[in-house]
Motif scaffolding. Sequence first.
Motif, mmCIF file in Angstrom:
data_model
loop_
_atom_site.group_PDB
_atom_site.id
_atom_site.type_symbol
_atom_site.label_atom_id
_atom_site.label_comp_id
_atom_site.label_asym_id
_atom_site.label_seq_id
_atom_site.Cartn_x
_atom_site.Cartn_y
_atom_site.Cartn_z
ATOM 1 N N ILE A 85 17.529 -46.926 -11.470
ATOM 2 C CA ILE A 85 17.761 -47.213 -12.710
ATOM 3 C C ILE A 85 19.169 -48.276 -12.554
ATOM 4 O O ILE A 85 20.260 -47.442 -12.559
ATOM 5 N N GLY A 86 19.120 -49.277 -12.759
ATOM 6 C CA GLY A 86 20.911 -50.403 -12.720
ATOM 7 C C GLY A 86 21.126 -50.793 -14.031
ATOM 8 O O GLY A 86 20.116 -50.378 -14.933
ATOM 9 N N ASN A 87 21.752 -51.886 -13.584
ATOM 10 C CA ASN A 87 22.276 -52.718 -15.186
ATOM 11 C C ASN A 87 20.682 -54.049 -15.723
ATOM 12 O O ASN A 87 20.738 -53.326 -16.894
ATOM 13 N N ALA A 88 20.195 -54.212 -14.788
ATOM 14 C CA ALA A 88 19.209 -54.893 -15.278
ATOM 15 C C ALA A 88 18.437 -53.997 -16.009
ATOM 16 O O ALA A 88 17.450 -54.388 -17.028
ATOM 17 N N TYR A 89 17.255 -52.777 -15.407
ATOM 18 C CA TYR A 89 16.414 -52.822 -15.902
ATOM 19 C C TYR A 89 16.623 -51.855 -17.272
ATOM 20 O O TYR A 89 15.778 -51.645 -17.827
ATOM 21 N N SER A 90 17.886 -50.779 -16.925
ATOM 22 C CA SER A 90 18.567 -50.371 -18.627
ATOM 23 C C SER A 90 18.337 -51.067 -20.053
ATOM 24 O O SER A 90 17.786 -50.836 -20.607
ATOM 25 N N ASP A 91 18.431 -52.718 -19.460
ATOM 26 C CA ASP A 91 18.635 -53.255 -20.544
ATOM 27 C C ASP A 91 16.916 -53.940 -21.108
ATOM 28 O O ASP A 91 16.427 -54.007 -21.633
ATOM 29 N N GLU A 92 16.305 -53.831 -19.821
ATOM 30 C CA GLU A 92 14.577 -54.674 -20.432
ATOM 31 C C GLU A 92 14.127 -53.046 -20.678
ATOM 32 O O GLU A 92 13.458 -53.262 -21.410
ATOM 33 N N ILE A 93 14.420 -51.414 -20.264
ATOM 34 C CA ILE A 93 13.446 -50.108 -20.933
ATOM 35 C C ILE A 93 14.499 -50.797 -22.137
ATOM 36 O O ILE A 93 13.344 -50.391 -23.110
ATOM 37 N N LEU A 94 15.799 -50.936 -22.858
ATOM 38 C CA LEU A 94 15.727 -50.207 -23.971
ATOM 39 C C LEU A 94 15.433 -51.863 -24.591
ATOM 40 O O LEU A 94 15.279 -51.691 -26.192
ATOM 41 N N HIS A 95 15.242 -52.150 -24.648
ATOM 42 C CA HIS A 95 14.846 -53.382 -25.097
ATOM 43 C C HIS A 95 13.508 -53.401 -25.669
ATOM 44 O O HIS A 95 13.004 -53.538 -26.926
ATOM 45 N N VAL A 96 12.424 -53.033 -24.204
ATOM 46 C CA VAL A 96 10.910 -52.674 -24.797
ATOM 47 C C VAL A 96 11.352 -51.306 -25.374
ATOM 48 O O VAL A 96 9.893 -51.114 -26.762
ATOM 49 N N ALA A 97 11.606 -50.414 -25.524
ATOM 50 C CA ALA A 97 11.952 -49.293 -26.388
ATOM 51 C C ALA A 97 12.718 -49.720 -27.891
ATOM 52 O O ALA A 97 12.647 -48.152 -28.524
ATOM 53 N N ARG A 98 12.990 -50.998 -28.475
ATOM 54 C CA ARG A 98 13.445 -51.150 -29.506
ATOM 55 C C ARG A 98 14.852 -50.060 -29.658
ATOM 56 O O ARG A 98 15.174 -49.653 -30.919
ATOM 57 N N LEU A 99 16.137 -50.065 -28.561
ATOM 58 C CA LEU A 99 17.011 -49.000 -28.761
ATOM 59 C C LEU A 99 18.134 -49.515 -28.188
ATOM 60 O O LEU A 99 18.613 -49.924 -27.541
ATOM 61 N N SER A 100 19.403 -49.520 -29.094
ATOM 62 C CA SER A 100 20.472 -50.082 -28.853
ATOM 63 C C SER A 100 21.280 -49.608 -27.623
ATOM 64 O O SER A 100 21.525 -48.068 -26.858
#
Length: 289
Positions: A177-192
């Motif tokens: 997991i890198g910068n892009a998919y960490s942003d995507e995962i956190l958005h789906v998870a509704r986490l800062s």
Amino acid sequence: MPELPEVQALVDFLSSRLLGEEPRVVTGVELASIAVLKTYAPPPDALVGLPVTSVWRHGKFLDLECEGVHLVFHLARAGWLRWSEALPEKPIRPGRSPIALRVRFDDSSGFDLTEAGTKKSLAVYVVEDPQAVPRVASLGPDPLADEFTLEVFTALLRRKRAQIKGVLRDQGVIAGIGNAYSDEILHVARLSPFALTTSLDDATIARLYDAMRETLSGAVAAAKDRPAAELKDAKRAGMRVHGRTGESCPVCGDVVREVSFADSSLQYCATCQTGGHPLADRRMSRLLK
């Protein structure tokens, strides 16, 4: 930078062309940039004359195995694999193009490893065991592996106090997991992205685990069967927030915001992830949780 879904798609793409009843045989390995080669024994020519026996992924590393000799490479931020059904016969010349390495096969097909820009991070290794590559040996578990359960994930997060985006990107904790998919995962998870691991309760960790698995598996499925040349555009097109600063969040319609760092940035939705509060620029002030 190619991350787990794109690297897996490249593995599948190469497997479909190099493996089969009569696997392709390596007929040439041309090095146009000495700097990309991080090993010296065995030499790249050790691959010549050997059939391809398997293609693997280790996190973001791609591994082309030829009867026990492995060509392992990491595409880094600006590297890519460019496939050709019929490579030019003329050998590549060092310093004349973005091509760093060319691999030829017995049907005239092959691929180039290229790298754009002035900062060169593409890394190539020729080894008899991929664990001889230090960064492969130190990788954490694969987030899509069957054995990577919620219990395993929870234990990893409980090890130390750290910001969750950094944990997701740490290859020694979770591979791929890198910068892009960490942003995507956190958005789906509704986490800062700046939430601390110690602040996450069991229900939140379970939500994050599900978001991680669903986001990555969905991206892998979307990339499957795509030619290598299409993977970059497909990745960008599939992003919900990453790389979409100023656009509307696809969930709530709020504007996608950005936090910039010295050499990277992250994107997020304040409404979905931070209770409506914009995050401060980390270069200027403390984190907002």
